[in-house]
Design an enzyme around this catalytic site. Structure first.
Site, PDB file in Angstrom:
ATOM      1  CB  THR A  92      44.637  13.948  34.702  1.00 10.80           C
ATOM      2  OG1 THR A  92      45.808  13.435  34.076  1.00 10.80           O
ATOM      3  CG2 THR A  92      43.511  13.265  33.622  1.00 10.80           C
ATOM      4  CE  LYS A 101      44.124  10.097  38.848  1.00  7.79           C
ATOM      5  NZ  LYS A 101      43.997  11.110  37.948  1.00  7.79           N
ATOM      6  CB  CYS A 107      47.148   7.514  35.159  1.00  4.08           C
ATOM      7  SG  CYS A 107      48.234   8.458  35.893  1.00  4.08           S
ATOM      8  CE  LYS A 160      47.004  11.700  31.289  1.00  3.11           C
ATOM      9  NZ  LYS A 160      47.964  12.269  32.297  1.00  3.11           N
ATOM     10  NE  ARG A 176      49.410   6.317  42.844  1.00  2.00           N
ATOM     11  CZ  ARG A 176      49.772   7.336  42.157  1.00  2.00           C
ATOM     12  NH1 ARG A 176      48.896   8.434  42.037  1.00  2.00           N
ATOM     13  NH2 ARG A 176      50.680   7.631  41.328  1.00  2.00           N
ATOM     14  CG  ASP A 235      53.815  18.866  48.234  1.00  4.48           C
ATOM     15  OD1 ASP A 235      53.776  18.185  47.012  1.00  4.48           O
ATOM     16  OD2 ASP A 235      53.416  18.559  49.263  1.00  4.48           O
ATOM     17  CG  PHE A 268      50.860  12.807  26.978  1.00  6.06           C
ATOM     18  CD1 PHE A 268      49.296  12.597  27.016  1.00  6.06           C
ATOM     19  CD2 PHE A 268      50.930  14.173  26.650  1.00  6.06           C
ATOM     20  CE1 PHE A 268      48.482  13.557  26.427  1.00  6.06           C
ATOM     21  CE2 PHE A 268      50.213  14.937  26.080  1.00  6.06           C
ATOM     22  CZ  PHE A 268      48.757  14.763  26.088  1.00  6.06           C
ATOM     23  CB  ALA A 303      46.788 -10.914  27.145  1.00  2.57           C
ATOM     24  CE  LYS A 323      54.876  14.383  48.517  1.00  4.47           C
ATOM     25  NZ  LYS A 323      53.437  14.467  47.800  1.00  4.47           N
TER      26      LYS A 323
HETATM   27  C1  UDX Z   1      49.780   5.961  31.964  1.00  4.25           C
HETATM   28  C2  UDX Z   1      50.061   6.358  30.303  1.00  4.25           C
HETATM   29  O1  UDX Z   1      50.615   5.444  29.643  1.00  4.25           O
HETATM   30  C3  UDX Z   1      50.794   7.817  30.449  1.00  4.25           C
HETATM   31  O2  UDX Z   1      50.775   8.243  29.163  1.00  4.25           O
HETATM   32  C4  UDX Z   1      49.832   8.629  31.399  1.00  4.25           C
HETATM   33  O3  UDX Z   1      50.561   9.880  31.379  1.00  4.25           O
HETATM   34  C5  UDX Z   1      49.761   7.933  32.811  1.00  4.25           C
HETATM   35  O4  UDX Z   1      49.144   6.703  32.685  1.00  4.25           O
HETATM   36  P1  UDX Z   1      51.470   4.635  33.690  1.00  4.25           P
HETATM   37  O5  UDX Z   1      50.204   4.569  34.695  1.00  4.25           O
HETATM   38  O6  UDX Z   1      52.546   5.147  33.991  1.00  4.25           O
HETATM   39  O7  UDX Z   1      51.280   5.545  32.189  1.00  4.25           O
HETATM   40  O8  UDX Z   1      51.610   3.276  33.230  1.00  4.25           O
HETATM   41  P2  UDX Z   1      51.591   2.517  31.523  1.00  4.25           P
HETATM   42  O9  UDX Z   1      52.914   2.249  31.185  1.00  4.25           O
HETATM   43  O10 UDX Z   1      50.582   3.043  30.750  1.00  4.25           O
HETATM   44  O11 UDX Z   1      51.006   1.215  32.162  1.00  4.25           O
HETATM   45  C6  UDX Z   1      49.550   0.911  32.702  1.00  4.25           C
HETATM   46  C7  UDX Z   1      49.015  -0.256  33.245  1.00  4.25           C
HETATM   47  O12 UDX Z   1      48.756  -1.196  31.980  1.00  4.25           O
HETATM   48  C8  UDX Z   1      50.151  -1.195  34.014  1.00  4.25           C
HETATM   49  O13 UDX Z   1      49.544  -1.952  35.217  1.00  4.25           O
HETATM   50  C9  UDX Z   1      50.811  -2.301  32.949  1.00  4.25           C
HETATM   51  O14 UDX Z   1      51.057  -3.431  33.615  1.00  4.25           O
HETATM   52  C10 UDX Z   1      49.605  -2.412  32.225  1.00  4.25           C
HETATM   53  N1  UDX Z   1      49.907  -2.965  30.814  1.00  4.25           N
HETATM   54  C11 UDX Z   1      50.458  -2.108  30.078  1.00  4.25           C
HETATM   55  C12 UDX Z   1      49.066  -4.166  30.423  1.00  4.25           C
HETATM   56  O15 UDX Z   1      48.586  -4.829  31.122  1.00  4.25           O
HETATM   57  N2  UDX Z   1      49.341  -4.617  29.156  1.00  4.25           N
HETATM   58  C13 UDX Z   1      49.989  -3.835  28.241  1.00  4.25           C
HETATM   59  O16 UDX Z   1      50.354  -4.117  27.232  1.00  4.25           O
HETATM   60  C14 UDX Z   1      50.647  -2.354  28.696  1.00  4.25           C
END
Ligand code: UDX
Length: 435
Positions: A121, A265, A262, A206, A332, A30, A149, A254, A35
């Site tokens: 990604t 964006k 992720c 993805k 974020r 890095d 993922f 909900a 870091k």
């Molecule tokens: C996500 C994808 O799940 C993952 O596969 C990918 O590689 C990166 O992006 P992550 O950003 O860690 O992972 O969060 P995730 O668990 O998917 O939740 C995303 C957002 O959705 C969170 O803010 C969570 O609170 C919200 N969420 C999730 C809801 O509001 N309702 C739900 O039922 C599930």
């Protein structure tokens, strides 16, 4: 195998430690010396359950090193690109400068037979472009695309035992496939399905997965809007439609909606890329998905205004939760943090707390008043807003907690509390999409 990982942010740090756990010899690279120093001392620069232990174990084997010097990739056969692709300022598109810089810095150190593996990604079409760059350099190295993922909070499990492995390969790159099989021997032996495909499909898998998840969340939040207008209960609706296995109950919670580094964006970057490709109509629904998501934050602030009598000016609001989801210190595009900021803009005095994200939030927004616990946030509060469903907040005792607040009013932004228990303890309970 000897493996290098370029970029030791969230993805790269977890990936490096997990590859070591799988028996490989890994060097993480890095450009950020701070870091690298932390990681070399087995200290993760961010919060992820299980990572401190995994890093300590991996560093202690002597098979995991960290460096700021990219020439230390020499001797590795596989080079993972795990740098960030944030949203470009002032645009929906992804910023590829770090991916391009990573590949450029690798080129002089590649040897014949090396495999460069993209994990970041990226907009569809990037892998083909990078493959041409690697091939034309003449080192005899080649490129594959292997999207990740991993979910924050479950990053180690998702890396060691993923739902699926996707290999995007140049036509008949059998050597690339067999090198990736060696990297992932344990997961494959454990039955992880593997999809071998072309570059474009691998890149699309993805963003399509994230677009689907975002759509599922915004679908149920759209139903919450309708539920609010009709007196229906969106959580029961989600349970009932979720029993249909074609629909499924997961990702139908909900509430305040999605955030993080992720989903937001990635759907915007996907729309921007579709526009470049002349197929923007195919993804216009994602604009709606994004807007439904943002509307939930506005609705939460409106609800707060309503329960404190019409104006937030001078009102004390306790905010429980700042991270974009539990078990993470990542703020974020956090819906919780966004709501806290909107409350302050509306004149409220906010006391905010979070089990892990106070410091990350403070770095961005030093003007918010942060406290260490829900008890401190609640002192004399006119309303309590639960915005991130951390276990300790879900487990709060409504009776004991009620003794601390000024007014027993709770807004459950994540539909994670038992309304009956809170009402029985004398609280006015309100939530998104519930009567
Ligand atoms: C996500 C994808 O799940 C993952 O596969 C990918 O590689 C990166 O992006 P992550 O950003 O860690 O992972 O969060 P995730 O668990 O998917 O939740 C995303 C957002 O959705 C969170 O803010 C969570 O609170 C919200 N969420 C999730 C809801 O509001 N309702 C739900 O039922 C599930």
């Amino acid at each position: 195998m000897k493996i290098s990982v370029i970029g030791c942010g969230y993805l790269g740090a977890v990936h490096s430690a997990c590859l070591t756990e799988l028996g490989h010899e890994v060097v993480g690279i890095d450009v950020d010396p701070e870091k690298i120093a932390l990681l070399a001392a087995a200290t993760p620069p961010f919060y992820e359950p299980g990572l401190p232990e995994l890093l300590s174990r991996s560093v202690a084997t002597g098979r995991l090193r960290f460096s700021t010097d990219v020439s230390d990739v020499r001797g590795s056969e596989v080079h993972f690109i795990a740098v960030g692709t944030p949203q470009l300022a002032g645009s929906d598109a992804a910023d590829l400068q770090f991916v391009m810089a990573a590949v450029d810095s690798l080129l002089p150190h590649l040897a014949s037979g090396d495999l460069v593996v993209g994990k970041s990604t990226v907009p569809v079409g990037t892998a083909r472009q990078l493959s041409d760059i690697v091939n034309s350099h003449g080192s005899g190295a080649s490129l594959a695309w292997n999207p990740e993922f991993l979910r924050e909070g479950f990053a180690i499990k998702d890396t060691l035992a993923p739902d699926r492995l996707v290999y995007g390969l140049a036509a008949s790159d059998h050597r690339g496939e067999s090198m990736l099989d060696t990297v992932y021997t344990r997961a494959l032996a454990g039955g992880t399905p593997k999809v071998v495909t072309d570059f474009a499909t691998a890149e699309l898998v993805k963003v399509a997965a994230n677009a689907f998840l975002a759509t599922k969340i915004s679908f149920i939040n759209a139903m919450a809007e309708v539920a609010e207008a009709t007196g229906a209960d969106v959580t029961q609706l989600a349970d009932a439609i979720g029993y249909d296995v074609r629909i499924g109950r997961r990702f139908l919670n909900a509430g305040l909606g999605f955030g993080g580094g992720c989903l937001p964006k990635d759907i915007r970057g996907f729309m921007a890329r579709a526009k470049e490709l002349g197929v923007d109509q195919a993804l216009t629904f994602l604009r709606e998905v994004d807007q439904i998501n943002t509307r939930r934050r506005e609705r939460m602030v409106d609800l707060a205004k309503e329960v404190v009598g019409g104006s937030l000016v001078g009102r004390r609001i306790a905010v429980l939760g700042l991270s974009f989801k539990p078990d993470s210190d990542d703020v974020r595009d956090s819906p919780a943090l966004d709501v806290a900021l909107r409350l302050i803009e509306s004149g409220a005095t906010v006391l905010a707390t979070d089990p892990q994200a106070v410091e990350t939030a403070r770095r961005r927004y030093p003007h918010i008043k942060y406290v260490a616990s829900p008890a401190e946030a609640a002192v004399d509060a006119d309303a309590v807003l639960l915005l991130t469903e951390w276990r300790e907040y879900r487990d709060l005792d409504p009776a004991a907690f009620g003794d601390l607040v000024g007014t027993k009013t709770i807004l459950d932004g994540r539909n994670c509390l038992d309304p009956g228990a809170w009402r029985a303890a004398g609280w006015a309970y309100r939530a998104l999409g519930r009567p």
